[in-house]
Each structure stands twice: as C-alpha cells, then as structure tokens.
Design a protein around this motif. Structure first.
Motif, PDB file in Angstrom:
ATOM      1  N   UNK A 196       9.005   3.384  25.259  1.00 52.80           N
ATOM      2  CA  UNK A 196       8.923   1.993  25.620  1.00 52.80           C
ATOM      3  C   UNK A 196       7.105   1.826  25.844  1.00 52.80           C
ATOM      4  N   UNK A 197       6.682   2.265  26.401  1.00 54.72           N
ATOM      5  CA  UNK A 197       4.988   2.561  26.293  1.00 54.72           C
ATOM      6  C   UNK A 197       4.514   2.566  25.334  1.00 54.72           C
ATOM      7  N   UNK A 198       5.103   2.780  24.206  1.00 50.57           N
ATOM      8  CA  UNK A 198       4.484   1.695  23.192  1.00 50.57           C
ATOM      9  C   UNK A 198       4.700   0.334  22.019  1.00 50.57           C
ATOM     10  N   UNK A 199       5.420   0.075  23.428  1.00 43.59           N
ATOM     11  CA  UNK A 199       5.990  -1.279  22.634  1.00 43.59           C
ATOM     12  C   UNK A 199       4.769  -2.648  22.672  1.00 43.59           C
ATOM     13  N   UNK A 200       5.017  -3.655  22.358  1.00 45.31           N
ATOM     14  CA  UNK A 200       3.947  -4.937  22.571  1.00 45.31           C
ATOM     15  C   UNK A 200       4.319  -5.405  23.505  1.00 45.31           C
ATOM     16  N   UNK A 201       3.024  -5.960  24.118  1.00 47.94           N
ATOM     17  CA  UNK A 201       3.307  -6.605  25.358  1.00 47.94           C
ATOM     18  C   UNK A 201       3.072  -8.446  25.257  1.00 47.94           C
ATOM     19  N   UNK A 202       3.496  -8.772  26.123  1.00 47.00           N
ATOM     20  CA  UNK A 202       3.149 -10.327  26.201  1.00 47.00           C
ATOM     21  C   UNK A 202       1.366 -10.592  25.973  1.00 47.00           C
TER      22      UNK A 202
ATOM     23  N   UNK B 128      -0.347  -3.026  23.953  1.00 46.63           N
ATOM     24  CA  UNK B 128       1.082  -2.520  24.020  1.00 46.63           C
ATOM     25  C   UNK B 128       1.151  -2.212  25.377  1.00 46.63           C
ATOM     26  N   UNK B 129       2.358  -1.181  26.220  1.00 44.28           N
ATOM     27  CA  UNK B 129       2.329  -1.758  27.206  1.00 44.28           C
ATOM     28  C   UNK B 129       1.659  -0.663  27.457  1.00 44.28           C
ATOM     29  N   UNK B 130       1.017   0.033  27.003  1.00 40.29           N
ATOM     30  CA  UNK B 130       0.402   1.484  27.357  1.00 40.29           C
ATOM     31  C   UNK B 130      -1.399   1.245  27.115  1.00 40.29           C
ATOM     32  N   UNK B 131      -1.130  -0.156  26.587  1.00 40.95           N
ATOM     33  CA  UNK B 131      -2.759  -0.420  27.176  1.00 40.95           C
ATOM     34  C   UNK B 131      -2.751  -1.376  28.366  1.00 40.95           C
ATOM     35  N   UNK B 132      -1.761  -2.066  28.314  1.00 43.46           N
ATOM     36  CA  UNK B 132      -1.762  -3.199  29.513  1.00 43.46           C
ATOM     37  C   UNK B 132      -1.705  -2.177  31.357  1.00 43.46           C
ATOM     38  N   UNK B 133      -1.166  -0.560  30.744  1.00 40.69           N
ATOM     39  CA  UNK B 133      -1.112  -0.354  31.908  1.00 40.69           C
ATOM     40  C   UNK B 133      -2.393   0.334  31.803  1.00 40.69           C
TER      41      UNK B 133
ATOM     42  N   UNK C  40       8.628  -8.719  27.478  1.00 40.03           N
ATOM     43  CA  UNK C  40       9.108  -7.806  26.300  1.00 40.03           C
ATOM     44  C   UNK C  40      10.276  -7.194  26.171  1.00 40.03           C
ATOM     45  N   UNK C  41      10.168  -6.468  27.133  1.00 41.49           N
ATOM     46  CA  UNK C  41      11.225  -4.797  27.675  1.00 41.49           C
ATOM     47  C   UNK C  41      12.398  -5.476  28.002  1.00 41.49           C
TER      48      UNK C  41
END
Length: 214
Positions: free
Chosen positions: A25-31, A36-41, A121-122
């Motif tokens: 899930x960390x590498x899934x696209x964010x909104x 990615x989710x990782x980038x947002x974090x 998105x998750x």
C-alpha cells in the motif's frame, strides 16, 4: 481556533493509519497526481523545517516551489523506511514549529487533506473532525499569502454549505455536503464532488478542470 492541539491529534492519527498499511500500500497512488502514499508520508515529515533545511531543499531547485517540495518529499520517502517515516511523524507530533512562510493553519490543512490523500484511494476510513475542517476550509478560501491553490477559483460564485457543522461561505447557488468533502473540493480533490448536492454542486462539476493538487 488554536490549531496546535488538533495538529497534534492529526499527526498521531496519520501515524497510526500509516502504521497499519501493508507493504504494497505504501507504493499505491495517492490523490495527489504523481505522488505515491510513500511520497505523501515523506512530505508530512517536512512540516517543521528551518532555515538550514530550507537552504538544503533549495539546492535541489526544480524550477518552482511546488516541484521543489515534491522533489524533497520523494527524496525523503526514498531515503527513509516506512518505519522511519511513521516514527518521525509520531515523535514530532507535539512540536509547535511550522515551516517558514506559512502559518500553523497551513500545517493543519496539510494534515487534514493529505490524510485523505492517503486514506481515500486505499479505501480507508480516516475521519476528519468537522470543526477543524471548517476552520481549515475557511482559511483555504480566504487566504492571500501563501497564495491559495488554483482550485479555489473554481468555487467563485457558489455558496458552500456544510451539512455536518454550522458553516457556509460565499454567495450564489448552493453546494451542500460534509465539510470534509468541501475542504477536499476547495483544495482540488475532485473525487469528493459526488458527495455534494444542490445547484452549486452542478456548477462545480461543470468546472472540473482545475490543475492537479500539489
């Protein structure tokens, strides 16, 4: 509204959500387009940078502040493990520092909106406190500096009215919905448009051309 107590709570809540994610899930696209989710974090670990850290970021200038911030978030997300990202957000939750050039309200807006950028998105439930969301939405719609996101222009001529807290803003045909959805629409997250109703919502839907959120 003093945003700091809610900033503290939201950092703890975001850290708990991130802590629950599966590896994939960390590498899934964010909104956020291209994030990615990782980038947002990684971005959420950059809420308290001082002059030294800012100078380091500007050494990687990418032609604009948004692109430079995105680059810094990606570099942090690449350099740190998910556990390190979560630990940083949790360990700095109570610190009352904010980035140069913004107010604590922008720090709160970042947490509220980026929390949804991860959760939606998750398919995760990540509640947004209505009173905090109302204060954040009003700030987004009335801010002059830092400049508001381009998506704010799309709300002109529409009255936004929350259905879960006493809050409204603007004049014109009404768009009604949960305050969380209004905040997301005001910050360019068009995925929340179907949660709005009324003639104003139809106008907003017809203006579905703001640039992607950053």
């Amino acid at each position: 509204m003093n945003p700091w107590p809610e900033i503290h709570r939201q950092r703890i809540a975001v850290a708990a959500m991130l802590d629950s994610l599966r590896d994939d899930q960390w590498d899934q696209p964010s909104l956020c387009a291209g994030w990615t989710v990782r980038d947002v974090a990684g971005h959420l670990t950059l809420q308290q940078i001082g002059f030294r850290e800012l100078a380091g970021m500007l050494r990687h200038w990418r032609g604009g502040m948004d692109a430079t911030i995105q680059d810094a978030a990606r570099r942090r997300a690449t350099a740190w493990s998910p556990e390190q990202l979560v630990t940083n957000i949790r360990d700095t939750a109570a610190l009352r520092r904010h980035n140069i050039g913004v107010t604590p309200m922008e720090t709160l807006i970042d947490l509220l909106v980026h929390g949804q950028d991860i959760a939606v998105p998750l398919g995760l439930d990540h509640p947004m406190p209505p009173e905090a969301a109302a204060a954040a939405t009003r700030r987004v719609l009335t801010m002059r500096f830092p400049p508001p996101p381009p998506s704010v222009r799309a709300t002109s001529g529409v009255r936004l009215t929350a259905t879960d807290v006493t809050w409204s803003h603007g004049e014109g045909p009404e768009a009604r919905g949960p305050i969380a959805a209004l905040l997301l629409v005001a910050t360019g997250r068009l995925i929340a448009l179907p949660r709005l109703t009324g003639p104003g919502a139809e106008i907003l839907a017809a203006r579905r051309t703001p640039p992607p959120p950053s």
